[in-house]
Write an enzyme that holds these catalytic residues in place. Structure first.
Site, mmCIF file in Angstrom:
data_model
loop_
_atom_site.group_PDB
_atom_site.id
_atom_site.type_symbol
_atom_site.label_atom_id
_atom_site.label_comp_id
_atom_site.label_asym_id
_atom_site.label_seq_id
_atom_site.Cartn_x
_atom_site.Cartn_y
_atom_site.Cartn_z
ATOM 1 N N LYS A 28 9.835 -37.608 -39.563
ATOM 2 C CA LYS A 28 8.559 -37.439 -40.240
ATOM 3 C C LYS A 28 7.468 -37.693 -39.219
ATOM 4 O O LYS A 28 7.674 -38.421 -38.250
ATOM 5 C CB LYS A 28 8.395 -38.434 -41.385
ATOM 6 C CG LYS A 28 9.235 -38.154 -42.588
ATOM 7 C CD LYS A 28 8.879 -39.146 -43.671
ATOM 8 C CE LYS A 28 9.626 -38.861 -44.944
ATOM 9 N NZ LYS A 28 9.253 -39.787 -46.002
ATOM 10 N N GLY A 29 6.331 -37.103 -39.432
ATOM 11 C CA GLY A 29 5.245 -37.348 -38.502
ATOM 12 C C GLY A 29 3.924 -36.897 -39.059
ATOM 13 O O GLY A 29 3.845 -36.231 -40.084
ATOM 14 N N GLU A 32 -1.229 -33.813 -36.931
ATOM 15 C CA GLU A 32 -2.644 -33.574 -36.656
ATOM 16 C C GLU A 32 -3.254 -34.639 -35.751
ATOM 17 O O GLU A 32 -4.183 -34.361 -35.011
ATOM 18 C CB GLU A 32 -3.446 -33.496 -37.962
ATOM 19 C CG GLU A 32 -3.154 -32.277 -38.795
ATOM 20 C CD GLU A 32 -1.910 -32.430 -39.651
ATOM 21 O OE1 GLU A 32 -1.371 -33.554 -39.742
ATOM 22 O OE2 GLU A 32 -1.458 -31.426 -40.207
#
Length: 73
Positions: A28-29, A32
């Site tokens: 997950k990240g 932006e």
């Protein structure tokens, strides 16, 4: 508009628990955050190429065409 120098160091933390809603890579990240300077860099590159400075996002062609000098049209 933040640039890369404005973003503090980010630390990656690996969790031992499994999340069934994550990606196939089990990652997950927040992408932006790492891309905060890209829009400004593109706007600056287009300014260097055309001489037209656009400060409103999103950067779209219609915003440039109206401000180009008559020779470039």
């Amino acid at each position: 508009m933040p640039v890369h120098a404005d973003i503090p160091h980010q630390e990656v933390i690996f969790l031992d628990e499994v999340d069934d809603k994550s990606s196939p890579m089990k990652a997950k990240g927040v992408g932006e955050l790492g891309l905060s300077g890209v829009g400004a860099a593109i706007a600056n590159a287009v300014y260097n190429a055309t001489g037209v400075r656009i400060r409103d996002y999103p950067l779209t062609l219609d915003k440039y065409l109206d401000r180009l000098p008559a020779i470039a049209r």
